[in-house]
Design a protein around this motif. Structure first.
Motif, PDB file in Angstrom:
ATOM      1  N   UNK A 197       0.810  -1.216   0.000  1.00 50.25           N
ATOM      2  CA  UNK A 197       0.000   0.000   0.000  1.00 50.25           C
ATOM      3  C   UNK A 197       0.842   1.263   0.000  1.00 50.25           C
ATOM      4  N   UNK A 198       0.328   2.279  -0.663  1.00 52.17           N
ATOM      5  CA  UNK A 198       0.832   3.627  -0.500  1.00 52.17           C
ATOM      6  C   UNK A 198       0.063   4.272   0.644  1.00 52.17           C
ATOM      7  N   UNK A 199       0.756   4.971   1.528  1.00 48.78           N
ATOM      8  CA  UNK A 199       0.067   5.611   2.645  1.00 48.78           C
ATOM      9  C   UNK A 199      -0.766   6.766   2.112  1.00 48.78           C
ATOM     10  N   UNK A 200      -2.054   6.691   2.338  1.00 49.49           N
ATOM     11  CA  UNK A 200      -3.006   7.695   1.843  1.00 49.49           C
ATOM     12  C   UNK A 200      -3.236   8.786   2.884  1.00 49.49           C
ATOM     13  N   UNK A 201      -3.412   8.372   4.160  1.00 53.06           N
ATOM     14  CA  UNK A 201      -3.656   9.312   5.251  1.00 53.06           C
ATOM     15  C   UNK A 201      -3.252   8.692   6.577  1.00 53.06           C
ATOM     16  N   UNK A 202      -2.995   9.558   7.544  1.00 55.68           N
ATOM     17  CA  UNK A 202      -2.873   9.129   8.936  1.00 55.68           C
ATOM     18  C   UNK A 202      -3.827   9.992   9.747  1.00 55.68           C
ATOM     19  N   UNK A 203      -4.376   9.401  10.806  1.00 58.03           N
ATOM     20  CA  UNK A 203      -5.351  10.099  11.639  1.00 58.03           C
ATOM     21  C   UNK A 203      -5.039   9.881  13.111  1.00 58.03           C
ATOM     22  N   UNK A 204      -5.448  10.853  13.908  1.00 60.67           N
ATOM     23  CA  UNK A 204      -5.357  10.715  15.354  1.00 60.67           C
ATOM     24  C   UNK A 204      -6.359   9.663  15.788  1.00 60.67           C
ATOM     25  N   UNK A 205      -5.886   8.697  16.550  1.00 62.21           N
ATOM     26  CA  UNK A 205      -6.752   7.655  17.078  1.00 62.21           C
ATOM     27  C   UNK A 205      -6.551   7.513  18.577  1.00 62.21           C
ATOM     28  N   UNK A 206      -6.534   8.626  19.295  1.00 57.98           N
ATOM     29  CA  UNK A 206      -6.317   8.565  20.743  1.00 57.98           C
ATOM     30  C   UNK A 206      -4.892   8.152  21.043  1.00 57.98           C
TER      31      UNK A 206
END
Length: 169
Positions: free
Chosen positions: A122-131
């Protein structure tokens, strides 16, 4: 069965989450110095078919977090039932996890386990805060699978769940 409650602690929450069986994966990437990085994770899920997106989460305390945050790609290796030892090997923070391990390198450079039940590059599309975790969403660029194999399952804080029969209710 216990009565529902809004007052619970982290251990109770973890026990409740342990009621849901998950597969076990080894997530890989290349670190800042192009070194191979790998972790065991059961926080893997599909997100979308169009475009083909998957996700995994990584704890903010993880030794390998910086490597994944700086990477452009990752690979997910879905482990087979008989690959429990690989799960244990990649669950430790340090050490030479790759010694004596067969792996392939796909186009992104991420190592892929050739005997995995399924593998996704996979190509990294997004990262998000998950606590206390970071959520990594990747767009699948290449994959391989063996739908005839059996997955390694994690349930109730341990590997297994294969012989459990559902209760009538």
């Amino acid at each position: 069965m216990n009565e529902p409650t809004a007052d619970f602690d982290a251990r109770q929450f973890r026990n409740a989450l342990g009621c849901f069986p998950t597969g076990v994966t080894v997530i890989t990437t290349l670190g800042l110095k192009r070194e191979m990085v790998g972790i065991t994770a059961n926080s893997f899920s599909s997100v979308s078919l169009d475009p083909p997106l998957i996700l995994f989460t990584l704890g903010r305390h993880a030794y390998s977090l910086e490597a994944f945050l700086s990477a452009e790609h990752f690979a997910v290796n879905v482990l087979r039932r008989e690959q429990r030892a690989l799960s244990g090997r990649f669950a430790v923070a340090l050490g030479d996890k790759w010694a004596g391990i067969d792996y392939e390198v796909w186009e992104s450079g991420c190592p892929v386990l050739p005997k995995a039940l399924a593998a996704f590059e996979c190509g990294i599309r997004n990262t998000y805060d998950g606590g206390d975790h970071v959520i990594f969403v990747g767009e699948v660029q290449r994959m391989r699978c063996d739908p005839g194999g059996q997955p390694l399952i994690f349930l109730g804080g341990d590997y297994g769940g294969y012989a459990r029969l559902p209760e009538e209710g």
